[in-house]
Design an enzyme around this catalytic site. Sequence first.
Site, PDB file in Angstrom:
ATOM      1  N   ASP A 121      -6.819  -6.618   2.545  1.00  0.00           N
ATOM      2  CA  ASP A 121      -7.039  -7.024   3.973  1.00  0.00           C
ATOM      3  C   ASP A 121      -8.022  -6.263   4.780  1.00  0.00           C
ATOM      4  O   ASP A 121      -8.329  -6.705   6.046  1.00  0.00           O
ATOM      5  CB  ASP A 121      -5.606  -6.644   4.811  1.00  0.00           C
ATOM      6  CG  ASP A 121      -5.332  -5.473   5.025  1.00  0.00           C
ATOM      7  OD1 ASP A 121      -6.120  -4.352   5.288  1.00  0.00           O
ATOM      8  OD2 ASP A 121      -4.136  -5.218   5.340  1.00  0.00           O
ATOM      9  N   GLU A 127      -1.874  -5.194  -1.635  1.00  0.00           N
ATOM     10  CA  GLU A 127      -1.586  -6.168  -0.682  1.00  0.00           C
ATOM     11  C   GLU A 127      -2.089  -7.671  -0.983  1.00  0.00           C
ATOM     12  O   GLU A 127      -2.117  -8.372   0.083  1.00  0.00           O
ATOM     13  CB  GLU A 127      -2.095  -5.576   0.724  1.00  0.00           C
ATOM     14  CG  GLU A 127      -1.623  -4.397   0.918  1.00  0.00           C
ATOM     15  CD  GLU A 127      -0.070  -4.328   1.656  1.00  0.00           C
ATOM     16  OE1 GLU A 127       0.558  -5.331   1.696  1.00  0.00           O
ATOM     17  OE2 GLU A 127       0.538  -3.305   1.778  1.00  0.00           O
ATOM     18  N   ASP A 153      -7.452  -2.143   0.029  1.00  0.00           N
ATOM     19  CA  ASP A 153      -6.479  -3.116   0.427  1.00  0.00           C
ATOM     20  C   ASP A 153      -7.317  -4.283   0.683  1.00  0.00           C
ATOM     21  O   ASP A 153      -8.288  -4.156   1.579  1.00  0.00           O
ATOM     22  CB  ASP A 153      -5.886  -2.570   1.642  1.00  0.00           C
ATOM     23  CG  ASP A 153      -4.668  -3.468   2.277  1.00  0.00           C
ATOM     24  OD1 ASP A 153      -4.799  -4.610   2.060  1.00  0.00           O
ATOM     25  OD2 ASP A 153      -3.768  -2.960   2.949  1.00  0.00           O
ATOM     26  N   ASP A 161      -3.062   3.656   8.017  1.00  0.00           N
ATOM     27  CA  ASP A 161      -1.875   3.899   7.282  1.00  0.00           C
ATOM     28  C   ASP A 161      -1.519   5.280   7.308  1.00  0.00           C
ATOM     29  O   ASP A 161      -1.481   5.917   5.919  1.00  0.00           O
ATOM     30  CB  ASP A 161      -2.143   3.394   5.677  1.00  0.00           C
ATOM     31  CG  ASP A 161      -2.307   1.873   5.649  1.00  0.00           C
ATOM     32  OD1 ASP A 161      -1.908   1.282   6.680  1.00  0.00           O
ATOM     33  OD2 ASP A 161      -2.693   1.409   4.635  1.00  0.00           O
ATOM     34  N   ASP A 184      -9.711  -0.483   4.067  1.00  0.00           N
ATOM     35  CA  ASP A 184      -8.423  -0.956   4.534  1.00  0.00           C
ATOM     36  C   ASP A 184      -8.916  -1.461   6.265  1.00  0.00           C
ATOM     37  O   ASP A 184      -9.564  -0.660   6.848  1.00  0.00           O
ATOM     38  CB  ASP A 184      -7.198  -0.098   4.728  1.00  0.00           C
ATOM     39  CG  ASP A 184      -6.109  -0.701   4.744  1.00  0.00           C
ATOM     40  OD1 ASP A 184      -5.935  -1.651   5.500  1.00  0.00           O
ATOM     41  OD2 ASP A 184      -5.148  -0.119   3.998  1.00  0.00           O
ATOM     42  N   HIS A 195      -6.284  -1.032   8.164  1.00  0.00           N
ATOM     43  CA  HIS A 195      -5.528  -0.056   8.912  1.00  0.00           C
ATOM     44  C   HIS A 195      -5.640   1.314   8.362  1.00  0.00           C
ATOM     45  O   HIS A 195      -5.936   1.514   7.136  1.00  0.00           O
ATOM     46  CB  HIS A 195      -3.960  -0.559   8.494  1.00  0.00           C
ATOM     47  CG  HIS A 195      -3.676  -2.126   8.856  1.00  0.00           C
ATOM     48  ND1 HIS A 195      -4.031  -3.036   7.893  1.00  0.00           N
ATOM     49  CD2 HIS A 195      -3.400  -2.843  10.098  1.00  0.00           C
ATOM     50  CE1 HIS A 195      -3.800  -4.299   8.264  1.00  0.00           C
ATOM     51  NE2 HIS A 195      -3.643  -4.250   9.620  1.00  0.00           N
ATOM     52  N   HIS A 236       4.386   1.349   4.171  1.00  0.00           N
ATOM     53  CA  HIS A 236       2.907   0.950   3.965  1.00  0.00           C
ATOM     54  C   HIS A 236       2.069   1.381   4.707  1.00  0.00           C
ATOM     55  O   HIS A 236       0.747   1.526   4.539  1.00  0.00           O
ATOM     56  CB  HIS A 236       2.897  -0.577   3.185  1.00  0.00           C
ATOM     57  CG  HIS A 236       2.774  -1.544   4.368  1.00  0.00           C
ATOM     58  ND1 HIS A 236       2.287  -2.875   4.356  1.00  0.00           N
ATOM     59  CD2 HIS A 236       3.086  -1.620   5.911  1.00  0.00           C
ATOM     60  CE1 HIS A 236       2.414  -3.382   5.466  1.00  0.00           C
ATOM     61  NE2 HIS A 236       2.806  -2.630   6.318  1.00  0.00           N
ATOM     62  N   HIS A 295       0.900  -1.381   0.116  1.00  0.00           N
ATOM     63  CA  HIS A 295      -0.019   0.017  -0.055  1.00  0.00           C
ATOM     64  C   HIS A 295       0.722   1.153   0.205  1.00  0.00           C
ATOM     65  O   HIS A 295       0.361   2.406  -0.173  1.00  0.00           O
ATOM     66  CB  HIS A 295      -1.004   0.055   1.050  1.00  0.00           C
ATOM     67  CG  HIS A 295      -2.377   0.363   0.889  1.00  0.00           C
ATOM     68  ND1 HIS A 295      -3.261   0.362   1.485  1.00  0.00           N
ATOM     69  CD2 HIS A 295      -2.704   1.377  -0.249  1.00  0.00           C
ATOM     70  CE1 HIS A 295      -4.613   0.949   1.013  1.00  0.00           C
ATOM     71  NE2 HIS A 295      -3.991   1.775   0.108  1.00  0.00           N
TER      72      HIS A 295
END
Length: 324
Positions: free
Chosen positions: A251, A294, A249, A147, A143, A145, A160, A115
């Site tokens: 994830d 990712e 992303d 980030d 996401d 996260h 990332h 990312h």
Amino acid sequence: MTQPSTITQRFLSKPGNLGVVAVGFNGGQCKLGVEAAPMALVEAGLLDQLRDDLGYTLDYDDTVHYYENQIPAEDPDHRGMKKPRAVSAVTEALSTQVYEKAKQGQMVLTLGGDHSIAIGSISGSAKATRERLGRELAVIWVDAHADINIPEMSPSGNIHGMPMAFLTRLAREEKKDIFGWLQDEHIVSTRKLVYIGLRDVDRGEKQILREHGIKAFSMHDIDRYGIGRVVEMALAHIGNDTPIHLSFDVDALDPQWAPSTGTPVRGGLTLREGDFICECVHETGNLVAMDLVEVNPSLESVGASETIRTGCSLVRSALGDTLL
């Protein structure tokens, strides 16, 4: 020309064209394998599906860019960041690639990679949006996260986990070879940033989100309101007259649906919820660019092929594929 969607694209002068940039870069984190994702997605038929099923004319150089020539031989840590010069050089090159495609008025799809590449894709998209339309770019960041770590706050030093900090100028760096190339025309306003799907946010990031009033919807919000209401609120926050860059992303999805990724977190979106987000963003007619990042095909033992199929589904949904 075959139109890939019945939705009128408000900010694209060439809505039937799709610029594609494939970025095989893993330097924003420590796990090998994510650099193989663009080729895996292509080999799974993603671009054929976009061309043959959705009717796009592809602007793609048939190349996965690994940027070997841009990566310096020596790259010591700086402000706690790992591989800062490599990430800066690669994202600067990517920014130019995305800008050159976006300024033509076509949608741009960037296939990562980790990312950290969003520093390049979003900055190029933002610059083209300002030049071509005289408008700010909105970012929907899907996401697990946030980030948005300032380098000194990052627990890992992996870049990332920092792209939105640099893209919003909450993190600044004057060194030319470490993101000093980022200019005002590359930047995203915190008012035009919305998160969906957060569930693994560092303590410092939580403080940043609160202090700057950044709109963020966690999995708690999705549990409370449902994905439909959350997407409505996210789009309402951005406003209906703003070009959107969707940075996705994998994830963000629960490992049940996307297990083959570097930082999986349980309790995430279902595949349908992920597709729904993409479908709704497409339906606004405001989408101008998308990242898919990712996917790590090297983690075959935990479901690489399933994760690749998930990635293909997300991209198709954002680019106009419908269930009926």
